[in-house]
Scaffold this motif. Structure first.
Motif: not given
Length: 183
Positions: A16-21, A38-50, A29-30
């Motif tokens: 689970q990796f997100a890069y924003l420049n 940013v949280a939505a873009f990075a998928g931080l709303d998903k439950l995960t152990s990672i 814009k994000i």
């Protein structure tokens, strides 16, 4: 010196990796959507152990970057790893405004050195034996400098274009931004 390249390599440590420049208009814009964007873009709303990694490259060019990072960090503290990269101007910009005290550890990335090029193994001793350079490595470093891209390409035409662009960027962007000539 390879900040973007090194930060992108962090992708190897997580799925689970997100890069924003900031220099990328779509990424900008994000970021401007705020913490939730940013949280939505990075998928931080998903439950995960990672533990996810989010990279913000060149974010110091955003006028409210410290406030943004402070809010982002405080919202996801302990649940995420954040990498912030940028030029040495981050040192200049850390004066004034919201404090990030206790929220970050600064690291400085230097250009390639002759010793680095000659050693690929990690030595456990504090003091290493002197490195004996091979003439080719020294000549390549002397001719192309220690920035990874021109060093690796080893192409005189590319090196000249790269140097010209670097000088332009320093004069037209960095000095202008720091001194606010327009004001």
């Amino acid at each position: 010196a390879g900040k973007t390249t090194v930060s992108l390599m962090a992708k190897e440590f997580t799925s689970q990796f997100a890069y924003l420049n900031w220099d990328n208009v779509d990424h900008r814009k994000i970021i401007l959507e705020g913490v939730n964007g940013v949280a939505a873009f990075a998928g931080l709303d998903k439950l995960t152990s990672i533990t996810p990694i989010v990279v913000f490259d060149e974010i110091h060019k955003y006028g409210k970057w410290k406030t943004f990072l402070k809010g982002f960090f405080d919202t996801y503290k302990g649940k995420i790893n954040i990498i912030v990269t940028g030029s040495s101007r981050l040192d200049v910009y850390k004066k004034g405004g919201d404090s990030l005290m206790g929220r970050y550890f600064p690291y400085r990335l230097h250009q390639l050195s002759l010793g680095e090029l000659g050693r690929t193994d990690v030595v456990e001793r504090e003091i290493n034996e002197p490195f004996q350079s091979k003439n080719r490595e020294f000549e390549n470093l002397f001719k192309n400098g220690g920035f990874p891209e021109p060093f690796i390409k080893n192409d005189p035409k590319f090196l000249n274009r790269w140097k010209t662009l670097k000088q332009e960027q320093l004069i037209r962007e960095d000095i202008r931004d720091l001194s606010r000539i327009q004001e």
